[in-house]
Design an enzyme around this catalytic site. Structure first.
Site, PDB file in Angstrom:
ATOM      1  N   TYR A 110       6.571   2.962   6.414  1.00  0.00           N
ATOM      2  CA  TYR A 110       6.736   4.391   6.983  1.00  0.00           C
ATOM      3  C   TYR A 110       7.275   4.632   8.256  1.00  0.00           C
ATOM      4  CZ  TYR A 110       2.376   2.140   9.225  1.00  0.00           C
ATOM      5  OH  TYR A 110       1.617   1.186   9.971  1.00  0.00           O
ATOM      6  N   HIS A 142       1.210   8.249   2.010  1.00  0.00           N
ATOM      7  CA  HIS A 142       0.211   7.072   2.842  1.00  0.00           C
ATOM      8  C   HIS A 142      -0.945   7.000   2.581  1.00  0.00           C
ATOM      9  CE1 HIS A 142      -1.761   5.781   6.470  1.00  0.00           C
ATOM     10  NE2 HIS A 142      -0.766   5.037   6.646  1.00  0.00           N
ATOM     11  N   ASP A 160      -0.405  -6.929   3.918  1.00  0.00           N
ATOM     12  CA  ASP A 160      -0.874  -5.691   4.817  1.00  0.00           C
ATOM     13  C   ASP A 160      -0.168  -5.789   6.091  1.00  0.00           C
ATOM     14  OD1 ASP A 160      -1.652  -3.259   5.462  1.00  0.00           O
ATOM     15  OD2 ASP A 160      -3.877  -3.536   5.266  1.00  0.00           O
ATOM     16  N   ARG A 165      -5.334   0.464  15.669  1.00  0.00           N
ATOM     17  CA  ARG A 165      -4.321   1.733  15.282  1.00  0.00           C
ATOM     18  C   ARG A 165      -3.399   2.212  16.429  1.00  0.00           C
ATOM     19  NH1 ARG A 165      -4.736   7.175  11.946  1.00  0.00           N
ATOM     20  NH2 ARG A 165      -5.435   7.746  13.988  1.00  0.00           N
ATOM     21  N   HIS A 216      -2.971   4.070   0.159  1.00  0.00           N
ATOM     22  CA  HIS A 216      -3.962   3.806   0.975  1.00  0.00           C
ATOM     23  C   HIS A 216      -5.369   4.643   0.643  1.00  0.00           C
ATOM     24  CE1 HIS A 216      -1.247   2.457   4.486  1.00  0.00           C
ATOM     25  NE2 HIS A 216      -1.811   1.172   3.896  1.00  0.00           N
ATOM     26  N   ARG A 246      -5.491  11.167   3.891  1.00  0.00           N
ATOM     27  CA  ARG A 246      -5.627  11.965   5.145  1.00  0.00           C
ATOM     28  C   ARG A 246      -4.260  12.310   5.583  1.00  0.00           C
ATOM     29  NH1 ARG A 246      -6.680   6.421   6.277  1.00  0.00           N
ATOM     30  NH2 ARG A 246      -5.050   5.649   8.013  1.00  0.00           N
ATOM     31  N   HIS A 298       1.607  -5.578  -1.191  1.00  0.00           N
ATOM     32  CA  HIS A 298       1.178  -4.608   0.095  1.00  0.00           C
ATOM     33  C   HIS A 298       1.674  -5.176   1.328  1.00  0.00           C
ATOM     34  CE1 HIS A 298      -0.187  -0.886   1.962  1.00  0.00           C
ATOM     35  NE2 HIS A 298      -0.996  -1.336   2.771  1.00  0.00           N
ATOM     36  N   HIS A 338       3.165  -4.177   5.423  1.00  0.00           N
ATOM     37  CA  HIS A 338       4.093  -3.287   6.654  1.00  0.00           C
ATOM     38  C   HIS A 338       4.887  -4.305   7.562  1.00  0.00           C
ATOM     39  CE1 HIS A 338       1.347  -0.148   5.222  1.00  0.00           C
ATOM     40  NE2 HIS A 338       0.525  -1.038   5.496  1.00  0.00           N
ATOM     41  N   HIS A 341      -6.755  -1.056  -0.786  1.00  0.00           N
ATOM     42  CA  HIS A 341      -8.067  -1.367  -0.354  1.00  0.00           C
ATOM     43  C   HIS A 341      -9.045  -0.848  -0.995  1.00  0.00           C
ATOM     44  CE1 HIS A 341      -5.652  -2.352   3.174  1.00  0.00           C
ATOM     45  NE2 HIS A 341      -5.455  -1.231   3.541  1.00  0.00           N
TER      46      HIS A 341
HETATM   47 ZN    ZN Z   1      -1.619  -0.811   4.730  1.00  0.00          ZN
END
Ligand code: ZN
Length: 452
Positions: free
Chosen positions: A118, A205, A318, A79, A230, A208, A53, A55, A267
């Site tokens: 993403y 993703h 991650d 974030r 996730h 949510r 995993h 990004h 996670h």
């Molecule tokens: Zn992630």
């Protein structure tokens, strides 16, 4: 041909091992051999791990989010900064950062990566002329470094639980299901030019960022490869999903999707005892990211009962705040020790914690990326790593203590060589294209920082 003084094969430890590989696959293994003049000789050969995993672009903001602002800092303020940061990234930056990140992963001992991708569109949300422009940049970084890529284009349609519209900062991520299907097709084209071990899966993703109908639709269209999502990273996410869908995230997913061994649940931090047991039984891999989860203050995974139920797991870097295989594995164990006020937690019954973590993550990581069994055996991908057991941090240890030494007492600098599906990318501790890739990364960072 690789010659190792000792190797951890699927059958156990063996001495003076010759491993033959062709087209990325292990074709023969012989033990108690003498080395040949043409062999690449190493000390200790292990299956290498998949970094399940990542990004990659987030590596470029490492160290920029450790300053406490007025009020309590949290995952959600992190974030926000990440969204502002992404607004300035160009395709050239993204490729240069990904190449450097993949290099760091290989030098840390990972042979492959699951890039949970993403960032799809231009700043503001307008698609590039080629919808798959940024998937192409990730594929190009994989081609430069030789890492085994499992590319995971992300479906990101909503800004929060209950189909809330995307925020401005999320515009680069957004796609409808139809456009996502086109994007996956373009990503498949981009990855088709890479070696045959590289592949494309999908990544809704999170619950949510999608809806039950959209999720069903993309799974029907692309459910044949790895599916990553996730899940249950933060208590707020659990509360939001429970309020919207009437069930906790893992509980809802297991009841409403055909979660199987093709799945990787990233996670899965906040689970009840029932969710933990049922997720283990589903055959899915728990995609644990201990360094990032510690950095973001997510909380510890429910390790002992998941292992007891024979759940599969692997590790990922991650946010890439730090790329270190040894740090990832020991943080996983230490998070359990700190919570339970106990030692040697991540092992069932008696045994080596280091070996349980390392070999478990090798198997689970390979499964999550669709790369086979994660072990050294004929017919498996030649994803292997060599370590130097004569290094000061390991030299006093018996063979059966080596994994404990590697995980708890050593750093990644005991890694000497890495082969990604037979591609010998790290030699004597350094990536074969290190100078060129680091130069590209520094130039990209200079231009990026100037634009902030
Ligand atoms: Zn992630």
């Amino acid at each position: 041909m690789i010659f190792a003084r000792q190797a951890k094969l699927s059958t156990g430890w063996a001495s003076n091992v010759r491993v033959s590989h062709a087209d990325g696959w292990i074709t023969a293994i012989t033990v108690d051999q003498k080395s040949d003049a043409h062999d690449t000789c190493v000390d200790t050969l292990l299956p290498s791990l998949a970094n399940l995993h990542s990004h990659s672009f987030q590596r470029a903001m490492a160290g920029m989010t450790e300053y406490r602002m007025a009020g309590k800092d949290s995952f959600w303020t992190w974030r926000d900064l990440m969204y502002r940061f992404t607004a300035n990234l160009t395709p050239e930056h993204i490729e240069a950062i990904a190449a450097f990140v993949f290099l760091e992963m290989q030098e840390a001992g990972y042979a492959s990566v699951g890039e949970f991708h993403y960032l799809h569109h231009q700043a503001g949300g307008m698609p590039y002329a080629d919808l798959g422009e940024l998937s192409g940049r990730i594929a190009a970084a994989a081609a430069t470094t030789g890492i085994g890529l499992t590319h995971l284009p992300v479906l990101y349609s909503y800004g929060g639980a209950g189909q809330v519209p995307l925020e401005t900062g999320q515009a680069r991520f957004g796609n409808s299901v139809d456009r996502f299907n086109d994007l996956v097709a373009r990503a498949r084209d981009a990855v088709a030019v890479l070696p045959a071990d590289c592949r494309v899966g999908i990544a809704p993703h999170s619950l949510r960022a999608t809806s039950p109908d959209d999720l069903k639709s993309v799974l029907a269209a692309h459910g044949d490869g790895p599916v990553h999502i996730h899940i249950a990273e933060q208590p707020k996410e659990v509360a939001d999903i429970s309020a919207w869908l009437g069930a906790r995230p893992v509980e809802w997913l297991l009841a409403n999707a055909d979660v199987s061994s093709d799945w990787c649940l990233i996670h899965a931090t906040h689970m009840t005892a029932d969710e933990t047991l049922n997720m283990a039984r589903s055959g899915a891999v728990a995609g644990l990211c201990p360094v990032t989860e510690a950095n973001l203050g997510d909380g510890p995974f429910n390790g002992p009962s998941y292992l007891e139920a024979k759940g599969a797991f692997g590790v990922g870097s991650d946010s890439n705040v730090l790329i270190s295989l040894t740090e990832e594995l020991r943080t996983l164990e230490y998070s359990q020790r700190l919570r339970d006020v106990a030692r040697n937690v991540m092992v069932i019954g008696e045994g080596s914690v280091g070996e349980t973590l390392y070999m478990g993550a090798a198997k689970g990581g390979a499964q999550a990326l669709g790369r086979g069994g994660g072990e050294i055996a004929v017919g498996e991908l030649a994803d292997v790593v060599a370590i130097d057991s004569t290094a000061p941090s390991l030299c006093a240890l018996h063979q059966d203590q080596l994994f404990d030494g590697l995980v708890f007492a050593a750093n990644d600098n005991v890694i000497t060589d890495v082969w990604s599906a037979g591609r010998h990318c790290v030699r004597s501790g350094h990536h074969v294209k290190r100078d060129e890739i680091v130069r590209g990364y520094k130039a990209a960072m200079q231009s990026l920082v100037a634009s902030l």
